[in-house]
Design an enzyme around this catalytic site. Structure first.
Site, short mmCIF file in Angstrom:
data_model
loop_
_atom_site.label_atom_id
_atom_site.label_comp_id
_atom_site.label_asym_id
_atom_site.label_seq_id
_atom_site.Cartn_x
_atom_site.Cartn_y
_atom_site.Cartn_z
N HIS A 133 -54.45 8.03 19.44
CA HIS A 133 -53.35 7.29 20.07
C HIS A 133 -53.51 7.27 21.59
O HIS A 133 -53.53 6.21 22.22
CB HIS A 133 -52.02 7.95 19.66
CG HIS A 133 -50.81 7.31 20.26
ND1 HIS A 133 -49.96 6.51 19.54
CD2 HIS A 133 -50.31 7.37 21.51
CE1 HIS A 133 -48.99 6.09 20.34
NE2 HIS A 133 -49.18 6.61 21.55
N GLU A 134 -53.70 8.46 22.16
CA GLU A 134 -53.84 8.53 23.62
C GLU A 134 -55.15 7.88 24.07
O GLU A 134 -55.21 7.23 25.11
CB GLU A 134 -53.78 9.98 24.11
CG GLU A 134 -52.45 10.67 23.85
CD GLU A 134 -51.24 9.92 24.41
OE1 GLU A 134 -51.38 9.25 25.44
OE2 GLU A 134 -50.18 10.00 23.78
N HIS A 144 -54.53 4.22 24.38
CA HIS A 144 -53.88 3.89 25.66
C HIS A 144 -54.92 3.88 26.79
O HIS A 144 -55.02 2.93 27.56
CB HIS A 144 -52.85 4.95 26.03
CG HIS A 144 -51.55 4.83 25.32
ND1 HIS A 144 -50.84 3.67 25.27
CD2 HIS A 144 -50.79 5.75 24.66
CE1 HIS A 144 -49.71 3.88 24.58
NE2 HIS A 144 -49.67 5.14 24.20
N ASP A 188 -43.44 3.76 23.26
CA ASP A 188 -44.32 2.73 23.81
C ASP A 188 -43.76 1.35 23.51
O ASP A 188 -43.77 0.46 24.36
CB ASP A 188 -45.71 2.81 23.17
CG ASP A 188 -46.39 4.12 23.47
OD1 ASP A 188 -46.08 4.70 24.53
OD2 ASP A 188 -47.22 4.55 22.66
ZN ZN Z 1 -48.18 6.26 23.29
#
Ligand code: ZN
Length: 379
Positions: free
Chosen positions: A159-160, A163, A235
């Site tokens: 997930h990170e 980003h 988000d």
């Molecule tokens: Zn996030």
């Protein structure tokens, strides 16, 4: 106190309004040669009573924006006055690395740095204390005690990583300052962008880059695990808000054109209208909803295809995160360039450390006591 009279909830005859009336009357009584100067401050100039701003009342308005580079440097100077600094601390560099910080943030930064230095029994606050403090202020305190399952960790890493990678790949995005999968504050992981310099306006491209970046986390989850988690809720809120503002406030939608819809800052408790004024038709409302939704869908698909095309980089970032937990901007640059990361400072496993003999430390501490250890006894 200077809030717009007769607005919001509650009656119009309350004490505050009486005080404001009296203030206005008194201000009219000042002669210009009496040498009385009245100064007032507010962070809500938008809800001020118009009577306060008429000529002869508050004549001059001084806007205090967020401090710029020089401002931050001067503010830091004030706060470090009573903090002993090591020689490697350069306030200008520090000010350069903290765009967007206001006075309170900078004060907090200095306090945190002093605490970190005190915790390691240092006499002076060094540069790396400030770096730690900056992370703490920007990303929230680490929660190292929180135990995450391997599965959660993997999902967070991707997930990170999503980003960070989207941020790194879009040219209009701010540079990625740090990405970590150590839980901080309320989040399981954090990717932090930091603008390279002070910024006073945002371009459409920059806002689109921000939405893309927000979508990167969930897009990576869907791409890698083919499932969705609740971790992206924040988000999505941010992305939706940005898209809504693009359409309704900044007039950046091609379909709806340079028009603003609705008024923001209609918080009833801060005192304006009780009913939100809607200056557009139901039909327009539907068009706005469609436009916002189409924008978000389009950008999500774009973020996903960006990650799909760079799947190998995503894997490398996620693996590096699982191994190191935190990557800074320089390390991410190495990954993007396809270069190997510098080796980790070999950590000594705690069990090894405990069972290892304390011999080398002792000889270091007492150089005169270099007597051979009597340990290897003949059995
Ligand atoms: Zn996030």
């Amino acid at each position: 106190m200077g809030r717009h009279r007769g607005a919001g909830l509650g009656g119009g005859h309350d004490e505050r309004e009486q005080t404001l009336n009296q203030l206005l009357v008194e201000m009219d009584g000042f002669e210009s040669n009496e040498g009385v100067i009245l100064i007032a401050a507010t962070n809500r100039p938008d809800v001020l009573d118009p009577a306060l701003l008429r000529p002869g009342r508050f004549d001059r308005r001084v806007v205090v924006p967020r401090p710029d580079l020089r401002g931050r440097q001067e503010i830091l100077k004030v706060h470090v006055r009573r903090v002993p600094l090591a020689n490697d601390v350069d306030l200008e560099t520090l000010a350069r690395g903290t765009p967007g910080f206001v006075g309170a943030d900078l004060q907090n930064l200095v306090n945190e740095a002093a605490l970190i230095a005190a915790r390691r029994d240092a006499q002076r606050v060094a540069n790396h204390d400030f770096e730690h403090a900056k992370d703490k202020v920007l990303l929230g305190a680490e929660r190292k005690s929180m135990i995450m399952s391997e599965e959660d960790k993997r999902i967070t890493a991707y997930h990170e990583g999503g980003h960070a990678l989207v941020g790194l790949l879009s040219p209009d995005s701010d540079p990625v300052h740090k990405v970590t999968i150590i839980p901080r504050g309320m989040a399981l992981g954090v990717t932090q962008m930091l603008p390279a310099e002070d910024r006073y306006t945002l371009t459409k491209k920059q806002i689109i880059a921000m939405i893309l970046y927000a979508m990167g986390g969930r897009a990576a989850e869907e791409l890698v695990f083919d499932q969705l988690t609740t971790g992206a809720a924040n988000d999505l809120t941010k992305a939706t808000e940005l898209a809504h503002q693009m359409v309704c406030r900044y007039g950046m939608s091609e379909k709806l054109g340079p028009v603003t819809f609705g008024d923001d800052d209609h918080d009833v408790f801060l005192g304006r209208d009780f009913v939100m004024r809607k200056d557009y038709s139901e039909k327009k409302a539907q068009e706005i909803d469609e436009e916002v939704s189409a924008l978000l869908h389009r950008l999500y698909a774009e973020a996903k295809s960006l990650l799909e095309q760079n799947r190998d980089l995503l894997e490398r970032i996620a693996e590096a995160l699982l191994e190191r937990e935190t990557l800074d901007g320089a390390e991410l640059k190495l990954i993007m360039a396809g270069e190997p990361l510098p080796p980790l400072p070999s950590p000594v496993a705690p069990t090894e450390k405990e069972s290892a003999p304390a011999k080398p430390e002792r000889t270091k501490e007492f150089p005169g006591e270099n007597i051979p250890d009597p340990e290897p006894l003949p059995s």
